[in-house]
Design an enzyme around this catalytic site. Structure first.
Site, short mmCIF file in Angstrom:
data_model
loop_
_atom_site.label_atom_id
_atom_site.label_comp_id
_atom_site.label_asym_id
_atom_site.label_seq_id
_atom_site.Cartn_x
_atom_site.Cartn_y
_atom_site.Cartn_z
N ARG A 158 -32.95 -93.25 -48.84
CA ARG A 158 -31.81 -92.97 -47.93
C ARG A 158 -32.39 -92.75 -46.55
NH1 ARG A 158 -26.47 -89.18 -48.58
NH2 ARG A 158 -25.98 -90.95 -49.93
N CYS A 182 -15.28 -91.86 -50.53
CA CYS A 182 -16.63 -91.78 -51.13
C CYS A 182 -17.11 -90.35 -51.24
CB CYS A 182 -17.60 -92.60 -50.29
SG CYS A 182 -17.69 -92.05 -48.57
N HIS A 212 -23.89 -99.00 -47.74
CA HIS A 212 -24.07 -98.10 -48.90
C HIS A 212 -23.67 -98.89 -50.16
CE1 HIS A 212 -24.62 -94.50 -51.05
NE2 HIS A 212 -23.63 -93.75 -50.62
N GLN A 242 -22.53 -97.19 -53.53
CA GLN A 242 -21.17 -96.64 -53.45
C GLN A 242 -20.14 -97.72 -53.69
OE1 GLN A 242 -20.16 -93.22 -52.67
NE2 GLN A 242 -18.31 -94.15 -53.53
N ARG A 298 -20.51 -93.24 -59.88
CA ARG A 298 -21.83 -93.43 -59.28
C ARG A 298 -22.90 -93.35 -60.37
NH1 ARG A 298 -22.56 -92.31 -53.90
NH2 ARG A 298 -24.57 -93.32 -54.31
N ASP A 309 -13.05 -92.69 -45.12
CA ASP A 309 -14.34 -92.00 -45.09
C ASP A 309 -14.37 -91.12 -43.84
OD1 ASP A 309 -17.00 -91.24 -45.53
OD2 ASP A 309 -17.83 -93.03 -44.58
N1 NVA Z 1 -20.26 -92.58 -43.70
C1 NVA Z 1 -20.84 -91.43 -44.34
C2 NVA Z 1 -20.96 -91.65 -45.81
C3 NVA Z 1 -21.47 -90.47 -46.59
C4 NVA Z 1 -21.62 -90.77 -48.05
C5 NVA Z 1 -22.18 -91.12 -43.72
O1 NVA Z 1 -22.96 -92.05 -43.51
O2 NVA Z 1 -22.45 -89.95 -43.44
N1 CP Z 2 -20.89 -90.62 -51.41
C1 CP Z 2 -22.18 -90.24 -51.25
O1 CP Z 2 -23.09 -91.06 -51.11
O2 CP Z 2 -22.34 -88.90 -51.31
P1 CP Z 2 -23.70 -88.10 -51.00
O3 CP Z 2 -23.94 -88.18 -49.52
O4 CP Z 2 -23.43 -86.71 -51.48
O5 CP Z 2 -24.83 -88.75 -51.76
#
Ligand code: NVA
Ligand code: CP
Length: 333
Positions: free
Chosen positions: A126, A288, A153, A156, A316, A248
């Protein structure tokens, strides 16, 4: 958004591919890298794994394998579902907080990647830029799995497709309306819709659209599968007759300094009772998570009868077990 580059990657076939006529890349970096039939077979495997898990059946196809997780941003779902999934498949997971490894003291990504290849069977990363994820891929021979970047992502979106299939009995021909920021989540939804023949309509403010290059590529893919991919500044138009309403957060990880302009621009794009009237009466509501009640979605809609967000979060686990079996189960070092 920091990394809005067009990602063109070559497919590298697995030497031990079981599925005739389909290739998967060494790494799972974007949805656009995965052939449509392979996405469908992953969904099928995830459904089977979910059902076996509910029956309490234990399988251990990844016994002796170790998955690493390097996270440069916080996570609840991605981290825990990968760790639990790997354990449930008989393997082990090692969480490597980026600030606790030598990477944080200047060791190069290349050296770290080459060393980790010697210990691990796969790595979930990540990070911020998609290009840095690609760099992990170039310096490793083990599979690299995208655990979220600024750009996309994919894990997801695969869980989301599984959830839509469960609730609607199909994916092809449905309409998903994504309302809000044209961010990483919207990108992977657009890509998966295009691959699977699901229409995706994005309702977002000017200046917050998804990457136009990604949209163009998805429109080309969609012309093969029947998916119509569109972007509009009118949230009600995007939501009209939708089978799925998806939103989101307005401020993604790393965008904290943009809070004020984002809140102002995105305020008319809240998923609320009024917007839901534009969708089909049996539309499902997806997010998500994590969610910010009162910002991108109201509490009554998030917790209402049309919301499937907890099943979505659970999936997930199941889809990622299928991903681990596909990428780690087959991989030869
Ligand atoms: N768009 C959000 C998704 C979190 C799962 C982010 O990147 O923070
Ligand atoms: N939806 C998602 O990826 O959640 P986290 O940021 O908690 O992993």
């Amino acid at each position: 958004m920091a990394a809005r580059q067009n990602v063109q990657r070559k497919l590298r076939p697995h030497s031990n591919s079981r599925s005739k006529g389909t290739t998967v890349p060494k790494d799972l970096l974007t949805i656009s890298d995965i052939p449509g039939p392979k996405i469908l077979s992953l969904l099928q495997l995830a459904k089977k794994l979910k059902s076996e898990h509910k029956k309490g059946r234990v399988i251990a196809p990844l016994k002796g394998k170790t998955l690493g997780l390097i996270f440069e941003k916080p996570s609840t779902r991605t981290r825990v579902s990968f760790e639990a999934g790997m354990n449930q498949l008989g393997g082990q997971a090692l969480f490597l907080a980026s600030e606790k490894i030598q990477l944080s003291r200047g060791e190069s990504l290349a050296d770290t990647a080459k060393v980790l290849t010697r210990y691990l069977d796969g790595l979930v990363v990540r990070t911020f830029e998609q290009s840095s994820l690609e760099e992990w891929g170039r310096h490793t021979t083990i599979p690299i799995i995208n655990g979220l970047t600024d750009y996309c992502h994919p894990c997801q979106a695969l869980a989301d497709a599984q959830t839509i299939q469960e609730y609607k009995g199909k994916i092809k021909g449905l309409k998903l309306a994504y309302i809000g920021d044209g961010n990483n989540i919207s990108h992977s939804l657009i890509e998966i819709g295009a691959k699977l023949g699901m229409h995706v309509s994005v309702g977002c403010p000017p200046g917050y659209e998804p990457d136009p290059l990604l949209v163009k590529k998805a429109q080309e893919d969609g012309s093969q599968t029947g998916a119509v991919i569109s972007v509009t500044p009118d949230p009600c138009h995007a939501a009209k007759n939708a089978d799925v309403i998806y939103t989101d957060v307005w401020i993604s990880m790393g965008q904290e300094s943009e809070q004020q302009p984002r809140m102002a621009a995105l305020a008319p794009y809240q998923v609320n009772h009024q917007l839901m009237k534009a969708a089909k009466p049996n539309a499902i509501v997806m997010h998500c998570l994590p969610a910010h009640r009162g910002e991108e979605i109201t509490a009554d809609v998030l917790e209402g009868p049309q919301s499937v967000v907890l099943e979505q979060a659970e999936n997930r686990l199941h889809i990622q077990k299928a991903i681990l079996m596909e990428w780690l189960g087959r991989h030869n070092r």
